[in-house]
Design an enzyme around this catalytic site. Sequence first.
Site, PDB file in Angstrom:
ATOM      1  N   HIS A  40       4.041 -29.204 -27.717  1.00  0.00           N
ATOM      2  CA  HIS A  40       4.936 -28.316 -26.966  1.00  0.00           C
ATOM      3  C   HIS A  40       6.302 -28.955 -26.703  1.00  0.00           C
ATOM      4  O   HIS A  40       7.031 -28.502 -25.820  1.00  0.00           O
ATOM      5  CB  HIS A  40       4.281 -27.895 -25.646  1.00  0.00           C
ATOM      6  CG  HIS A  40       3.118 -26.958 -25.845  1.00  0.00           C
ATOM      7  ND1 HIS A  40       2.230 -26.643 -24.859  1.00  0.00           N
ATOM      8  CD2 HIS A  40       2.708 -26.271 -26.946  1.00  0.00           C
ATOM      9  CE1 HIS A  40       1.310 -25.798 -25.335  1.00  0.00           C
ATOM     10  NE2 HIS A  40       1.584 -25.564 -26.591  1.00  0.00           N
ATOM     11  N   LEU A  58     -11.013 -30.994 -13.781  1.00  0.00           N
ATOM     12  CA  LEU A  58     -11.448 -30.661 -12.426  1.00  0.00           C
ATOM     13  C   LEU A  58     -12.414 -29.496 -12.370  1.00  0.00           C
ATOM     14  O   LEU A  58     -13.300 -29.451 -11.539  1.00  0.00           O
ATOM     15  CB  LEU A  58     -10.220 -30.291 -11.573  1.00  0.00           C
ATOM     16  CG  LEU A  58      -9.530 -31.382 -10.787  1.00  0.00           C
ATOM     17  CD1 LEU A  58      -8.541 -30.749  -9.820  1.00  0.00           C
ATOM     18  CD2 LEU A  58     -10.541 -32.244 -10.038  1.00  0.00           C
TER      19      LEU A  58
HETATM   20  P1  NAD Z   1      -2.770 -25.720 -16.817  1.00  0.00           P
HETATM   21  O1  NAD Z   1      -1.893 -25.989 -15.640  1.00  0.00           O
HETATM   22  O2  NAD Z   1      -2.976 -24.324 -17.263  1.00  0.00           O
HETATM   23  O3  NAD Z   1      -4.217 -26.334 -16.495  1.00  0.00           O
HETATM   24  C1  NAD Z   1      -4.341 -27.602 -15.912  1.00  0.00           C
HETATM   25  C2  NAD Z   1      -5.820 -27.920 -15.812  1.00  0.00           C
HETATM   26  O4  NAD Z   1      -5.938 -29.232 -15.328  1.00  0.00           O
HETATM   27  C3  NAD Z   1      -6.590 -27.011 -14.844  1.00  0.00           C
HETATM   28  O5  NAD Z   1      -7.730 -26.516 -15.508  1.00  0.00           O
HETATM   29  C4  NAD Z   1      -6.960 -27.925 -13.697  1.00  0.00           C
HETATM   30  O6  NAD Z   1      -8.265 -27.650 -13.189  1.00  0.00           O
HETATM   31  C5  NAD Z   1      -6.973 -29.286 -14.353  1.00  0.00           C
HETATM   32  N1  NAD Z   1      -6.670 -30.394 -13.448  1.00  0.00           N
HETATM   33  C6  NAD Z   1      -5.868 -30.412 -12.359  1.00  0.00           C
HETATM   34  N2  NAD Z   1      -5.854 -31.627 -11.798  1.00  0.00           N
HETATM   35  C7  NAD Z   1      -6.643 -32.415 -12.588  1.00  0.00           C
HETATM   36  C8  NAD Z   1      -7.045 -33.781 -12.541  1.00  0.00           C
HETATM   37  N3  NAD Z   1      -6.612 -34.618 -11.585  1.00  0.00           N
HETATM   38  N4  NAD Z   1      -7.856 -34.250 -13.514  1.00  0.00           N
HETATM   39  C9  NAD Z   1      -8.316 -33.428 -14.496  1.00  0.00           C
HETATM   40  N5  NAD Z   1      -8.008 -32.121 -14.563  1.00  0.00           N
HETATM   41  C10 NAD Z   1      -7.178 -31.629 -13.623  1.00  0.00           C
HETATM   42  O7  NAD Z   1      -2.220 -26.644 -17.991  1.00  0.00           O
HETATM   43  P2  NAD Z   1      -2.349 -26.575 -19.568  1.00  0.00           P
HETATM   44  O8  NAD Z   1      -3.707 -26.082 -19.953  1.00  0.00           O
HETATM   45  O9  NAD Z   1      -1.843 -27.871 -20.053  1.00  0.00           O
HETATM   46  O10 NAD Z   1      -1.346 -25.429 -20.047  1.00  0.00           O
HETATM   47  C11 NAD Z   1      -0.166 -25.159 -19.424  1.00  0.00           C
HETATM   48  C12 NAD Z   1       1.123 -25.283 -20.219  1.00  0.00           C
HETATM   49  O11 NAD Z   1       2.142 -25.740 -19.334  1.00  0.00           O
HETATM   50  C13 NAD Z   1       1.115 -26.271 -21.336  1.00  0.00           C
HETATM   51  O12 NAD Z   1       1.608 -25.606 -22.423  1.00  0.00           O
HETATM   52  C14 NAD Z   1       2.076 -27.396 -20.958  1.00  0.00           C
HETATM   53  O13 NAD Z   1       3.008 -27.604 -22.018  1.00  0.00           O
HETATM   54  C15 NAD Z   1       2.835 -26.884 -19.810  1.00  0.00           C
HETATM   55  N6  NAD Z   1       2.954 -27.870 -18.712  1.00  0.00           N
HETATM   56  C16 NAD Z   1       3.214 -29.196 -18.968  1.00  0.00           C
HETATM   57  C17 NAD Z   1       3.303 -30.132 -17.922  1.00  0.00           C
HETATM   58  C18 NAD Z   1       3.593 -31.585 -18.240  1.00  0.00           C
HETATM   59  O14 NAD Z   1       4.275 -31.867 -19.229  1.00  0.00           O
HETATM   60  N7  NAD Z   1       3.080 -32.531 -17.455  1.00  0.00           N
HETATM   61  C19 NAD Z   1       3.137 -29.698 -16.609  1.00  0.00           C
HETATM   62  C20 NAD Z   1       2.903 -28.333 -16.362  1.00  0.00           C
HETATM   63  C21 NAD Z   1       2.801 -27.433 -17.433  1.00  0.00           C
END
Ligand code: NAD
Length: 245
Positions: A121, A215
């Site tokens: 992404h 989680l």
């Molecule tokens: P999502 O936010 O849809 O899902 C995140 C998942 O992580 C949830 O199922 C949640 O239960 C779980 N989670 C939360 N805390 C956790 C922990 N401490 N340990 C393990 N699991 C945990 O994210 P996604 O599925 O990656 O999709 C969302 C889109 O948003 C992606 O395309 C991504 O590119 C983008 N995004 C990226 C970032 C980043 O670069 N860090 C941040 C936010 C969103």
Amino acid sequence: MVPLTKIGPGGEFEPLQVRAGMRVFVLTGAGISAESGVATFRDAGGLWEQHRIEDVATPEGFARDPRLVWRFYSERRRRLAEVQPNPAHRALAQVPGLFLCTQNVDDLHERAGSRDVVHMHGELLKTRCSGCDLDPWYDESVYPEPPVCRNCMALLRPHVVWFGEVPFHLPRIFEALEECDLFVTVGSSGAVHPAAGFVSHLRHLGRARCVYVGLERPENAHAFDECRLGKAGELLPTLFRIHAG
Ligand code: NAD
């Protein structure tokens, strides 16, 4: 098939055995960076850090208001400079020969020591031109006003994949999926395609063991062999047992 779901803190799961020659594919999502203090997509309850997705993460939103989009990504760049990789990022950096594919645009895997991370992404700390085909470049700058390309005068944009755009590196990713023996997804809700469909593709091929770590059960939980529920930072350090030679 109903996948086995286990709940518990790190240590009580059997480690996944990684023997010489095994190909391991890990897909990470926003959940792996949550313990570093990066907001997940879902955390904000449908709004992403107080903004509508359509306004800040679509090509139409950028065409409508590039200033808002650049302010949003500038703020995320600023915040990224304030966070650090966590034990989950560091644990993955210790697995030799891993194919590491992330949906995250942050650079926490690289800062933890992983090399050749496949950012499907895009990358928050890169910029590219929306008009010409200059290669994307590393860019930590924050932009209160949308910057313009010196080459063609079109607007520059963050090098991230917005909703409605095709993710990067898909041929390479599918090649690695088709060759892998063990597939692990970490911290991804299983709602954003095509990444959410990788596990179903593997189930269809019937070759790899598929394990989810996060989680809560993801939306695509049915396609995994096993879901290990807990925090990535607690489960990843003991997830793999690497056998040398
Ligand atoms: P999502 O936010 O849809 O899902 C995140 C998942 O992580 C949830 O199922 C949640 O239960 C779980 N989670 C939360 N805390 C956790 C922990 N401490 N340990 C393990 N699991 C945990 O994210 P996604 O599925 O990656 O999709 C969302 C889109 O948003 C992606 O395309 C991504 O590119 C983008 N995004 C990226 C970032 C980043 O670069 N860090 C941040 C936010 C969103």
